[in-house]
Design an enzyme around this catalytic site. Structure first.
Site, PDB file in Angstrom:
ATOM      1  NE  ARG A 163      11.142  -4.974  -4.369  1.00 53.08           N
ATOM      2  CZ  ARG A 163      11.066  -4.525  -5.592  1.00 53.08           C
ATOM      3  NH1 ARG A 163      10.529  -3.220  -5.972  1.00 53.08           N
ATOM      4  NH2 ARG A 163      11.525  -4.930  -6.366  1.00 53.08           N
ATOM      5  CB  SER A 236      14.696 -10.003  -2.477  1.00 51.75           C
ATOM      6  OG  SER A 236      14.713 -10.110  -3.509  1.00 51.75           O
ATOM      7  CD  GLU A 340      12.666  -6.486  -0.814  1.00 51.34           C
ATOM      8  OE1 GLU A 340      13.808  -6.409  -1.439  1.00 51.34           O
ATOM      9  OE2 GLU A 340      11.601  -6.887  -1.343  1.00 51.34           O
TER      10      GLU A 340
HETATM   11  C1  LIG Z   1       9.452 -16.455  -3.011  1.00 56.73           C
HETATM   12  C2  LIG Z   1       9.356 -15.172  -2.715  1.00 56.73           C
HETATM   13  C3  LIG Z   1       9.353 -14.235  -3.917  1.00 56.73           C
HETATM   14  C4  LIG Z   1       9.245 -12.727  -3.834  1.00 56.73           C
HETATM   15  N1  LIG Z   1       9.321 -11.972  -4.691  1.00 56.73           N
HETATM   16  C5  LIG Z   1       9.107 -10.511  -4.757  1.00 56.73           C
HETATM   17  C6  LIG Z   1       9.262  -9.733  -5.813  1.00 56.73           C
HETATM   18  O1  LIG Z   1       9.419 -10.255  -7.003  1.00 56.73           O
HETATM   19  N2  LIG Z   1       8.978  -8.388  -5.631  1.00 56.73           N
HETATM   20  C7  LIG Z   1       8.641  -7.868  -4.571  1.00 56.73           C
HETATM   21  O2  LIG Z   1       8.526  -6.770  -4.233  1.00 56.73           O
HETATM   22  N3  LIG Z   1       8.410  -8.784  -3.210  1.00 56.73           N
HETATM   23  C8  LIG Z   1       8.638  -9.925  -3.444  1.00 56.73           C
HETATM   24  N4  LIG Z   1       8.571 -10.864  -2.534  1.00 56.73           N
HETATM   25  C9  LIG Z   1       8.230 -10.252  -1.137  1.00 56.73           C
HETATM   26  C10 LIG Z   1       6.669 -10.341  -0.615  1.00 56.73           C
HETATM   27  O3  LIG Z   1       6.132 -10.960  -1.430  1.00 56.73           O
HETATM   28  C11 LIG Z   1       6.052  -8.933  -0.664  1.00 56.73           C
HETATM   29  O4  LIG Z   1       6.878  -8.130   0.028  1.00 56.73           O
HETATM   30  C12 LIG Z   1       4.534  -8.805  -0.418  1.00 56.73           C
HETATM   31  O5  LIG Z   1       4.036  -7.738  -0.652  1.00 56.73           O
HETATM   32  C13 LIG Z   1       4.417  -9.290   1.074  1.00 56.73           C
HETATM   33  O6  LIG Z   1       2.961  -9.413   1.212  1.00 56.73           O
HETATM   34  P1  LIG Z   1       2.236  -9.983   2.397  1.00 56.73           P
HETATM   35  O7  LIG Z   1       0.760  -9.942   2.209  1.00 56.73           O
HETATM   36  O8  LIG Z   1       2.838 -11.394   2.672  1.00 56.73           O
HETATM   37  O9  LIG Z   1       2.676  -9.310   3.737  1.00 56.73           O
HETATM   38  P2  LIG Z   1       3.475  -9.332   5.041  1.00 56.73           P
HETATM   39  O10 LIG Z   1       4.880  -9.822   4.641  1.00 56.73           O
HETATM   40  O11 LIG Z   1       2.427 -10.136   5.937  1.00 56.73           O
HETATM   41  O12 LIG Z   1       3.742  -7.972   5.527  1.00 56.73           O
HETATM   42  C14 LIG Z   1       4.460  -6.910   4.903  1.00 56.73           C
HETATM   43  C15 LIG Z   1       4.143  -5.444   5.441  1.00 56.73           C
HETATM   44  O13 LIG Z   1       2.615  -5.078   5.005  1.00 56.73           O
HETATM   45  C16 LIG Z   1       2.267  -4.702   6.095  1.00 56.73           C
HETATM   46  N5  LIG Z   1       0.649  -5.033   5.807  1.00 56.73           N
HETATM   47  C17 LIG Z   1       0.253  -6.344   5.417  1.00 56.73           C
HETATM   48  N6  LIG Z   1      -1.056  -6.266   5.191  1.00 56.73           N
HETATM   49  C18 LIG Z   1      -1.219  -5.015   5.566  1.00 56.73           C
HETATM   50  C19 LIG Z   1      -2.711  -4.287   5.706  1.00 56.73           C
HETATM   51  N7  LIG Z   1      -3.664  -4.803   5.198  1.00 56.73           N
HETATM   52  N8  LIG Z   1      -2.716  -3.060   6.117  1.00 56.73           N
HETATM   53  C20 LIG Z   1      -1.580  -2.484   6.485  1.00 56.73           C
HETATM   54  N9  LIG Z   1      -0.411  -3.093   6.517  1.00 56.73           N
HETATM   55  C21 LIG Z   1      -0.247  -4.410   6.094  1.00 56.73           C
HETATM   56  C22 LIG Z   1       2.662  -5.595   7.323  1.00 56.73           C
HETATM   57  O14 LIG Z   1       2.471  -4.998   8.638  1.00 56.73           O
HETATM   58  C23 LIG Z   1       4.137  -5.396   6.897  1.00 56.73           C
HETATM   59  O15 LIG Z   1       4.676  -4.247   7.346  1.00 56.73           O
HETATM   60  C24 LIG Z   1       8.760 -12.200  -2.284  1.00 56.73           C
HETATM   61  C25 LIG Z   1       8.756 -12.992  -1.308  1.00 56.73           C
HETATM   62  C26 LIG Z   1       8.667 -14.340  -1.471  1.00 56.73           C
HETATM   63  C27 LIG Z   1       8.603 -15.455  -0.178  1.00 56.73           C
END
Ligand SMILES: Cc1cc2nc3c(=O)[nH]c(=O)nc-3n(C[C@H](O)[C@H](O)[C@H](O)COP(=O)(O)OP(=O)(O)OC[C@H]3O[C@@H](n4cnc5c(N)ncnc54)[C@H](O)[C@@H]3O)c2cc1C
Length: 344
Positions: A163, A236, A340
């Site tokens: 991660r 998580s 996380e």
């Molecule tokens: C119900 C649920 C289940 C989940 N299950 C998992 C799982 O099984 N495995 C797992 O690994 N994660 C899981 N996650 C966590 C999450 O889905 C991941 O971390 C996902 O990658 C976050 O994506 P996001 O687009 O929402 O990013 P955000 O939460 O908006 O941002 C996350 C990070 O990425 C950066 N970022 C986002 N987009 C960009 C971009 N275009 N350029 C530069 N930086 C950027 C942000 O600045 C921040 O630092 C889960 C979350 C939820 C709510």
């Protein structure tokens, strides 16, 4: 095109459902638009978000939130069974997984159902069911907000870990906007079935399509994880601690003292003698599973998840629950859990 909103409500843009706003919200749908943006003139600080599914906004954000709406998914090269696919940062990651399964391409089926967008997947090195996205990432194309130039990072440049990536640490943190990600998928079957519930649901030695594995993963996830549309969370909340063998022995001693000699501590031995212990197990051992406090709770089906129980939770309530869990695990096992979820 660039769209700008001042004093923008972020409630619908973070899966925790925190009722917060930002001074300015900017959405762009091409690299050229981002290049034209006068970042210095915007309310500071500037934060690039994706789908808001790994974020805990700790209050109203005083600066500018930027979001990519670059959405496309295309095959850019193929060689034998190998297929290179480029996806825009704003594509919903699960839409990309669905697209790959529909096209019978292997590589991301186990990652089905993870919320968020393609751009963030490369920042987070998302993972599930024995697969991490770094396994299929070839290149990450970014816009450097400092030099105002596009540049491409190889998989090795990204320094992926659990991660983790270089994008999450200084000096790269906040500097690069991910524009697109190049994935290396395959037409040849490469099922990864040797992990937890997948192993139980899909016995090895039989043939499955990526779509069948995707459906199974989605079913398993639905049964275990809260749907953010129904119950706010950021998935998580804590990372699984990676500890030394001595620390692991001490954790095992606590468990044996409590449950007897037959007690087994779930764990995965890692290279270099380190051991990964599921944080969910530790949290459950502390009696926190299902614990409610005001508007928040430790999810009753998966204690790694803190949920916005009533939809009215405030950031401070979530933080109080986080601190309570960290303190409880530290007191019982002498292990410090780390979030996380990113606090913004
Ligand atoms: C119900 C649920 C289940 C989940 N299950 C998992 C799982 O099984 N495995 C797992 O690994 N994660 C899981 N996650 C966590 C999450 O889905 C991941 O971390 C996902 O990658 C976050 O994506 P996001 O687009 O929402 O990013 P955000 O939460 O908006 O941002 C996350 C990070 O990425 C950066 N970022 C986002 N987009 C960009 C971009 N275009 N350029 C530069 N930086 C950027 C942000 O600045 C921040 O630092 C889960 C979350 C939820 C709510």
């Amino acid at each position: 095109m660039i769209t700008r909103f001042d004093n923008h409500d972020l409630s619908g843009r973070n899966t925790f459902g925190m009722k917060v706003s930002c001074a300015c919200f900017i959405e762009y749908d091409s690299p050229e638009d981002l290049a034209e943006l006068d970042i210095e003139s915007l309310p500071q600080p500037v934060f690039h978000m994706g789908g808001g599914s790994n974020l805990l906004f700790t209050g109203d954000f005083p600066g500018t939130v930027i979001h990519s709406d670059i959405r496309y998914c295309r095959i850019v090269a193929s060689d034998g069974d190998g297929v290179l696919v480029e996806a825009g940062a704003g594509v919903t990651f699960d839409d990309f997984c669905a697209w790959a399964a529909d096209n019978e391409l292997w590589g991301v089926e186990n990652l089905s159902g993870i919320p968020g967008e393609v751009g963030a997947s490369a920042v987070q090195n998302i993972g599930a069911y024995g697969v991490e996205v770094k396994d299929v990432i070839t290149q990450v194309k970014c816009f450097d907000l400092v030099t105002r130039r596009e540049l491409t990072f190889s998989n090795a440049d990204c320094r992926y870990g659990y991660r983790d990536s270089m994008f999450k640490h200084a000096p790269a943190k906040g500097r690069y906007a991910v524009l697109s990600v190049l994935f290396s998928l395959s037409r040849a079957a490469m099922p990864k079935l040797d992990y937890g519930n997948i192993r139980a649901e899909l016995p090895q030695g039989q043939e499955y399509s990526p779509a069948e594995i995707r459906r199974t993963v989605l079913r398993i996830r639905d049964a275990k994880l809260p749907d953010p549309k129904v119950l706010g969370s950021a998935g998580s909340f804590f990372k699984n601690p990676v500890i030394t063998r001595e620390e692991y022995d001490a954790v095992e001693a606590v468990a044996i003292a409590e449950h007897g000699e037959d007690c087994r501590v779930p764990h995965f031995a890692l290279e270099g003698g380190m051991v990964k212990v599921p944080a969910a197990w530790m949290i459950e051992q502390c009696g926190f599973k299902g614990m409610e406090c005001g508007n928040v709770a430790v999810y009753h089906r998966q204690p790694l998840v803190i949920v916005n129980l009533t939809g009215k939770a405030s950031p401070s309530e979530v933080i109080a629950m986080e601190q309570r869990v960290i303190a409880g695990v530290k007191e019982k096992f002498n292990i410090t859990l780390h979030p996380e979820v990113e606090h913004v």
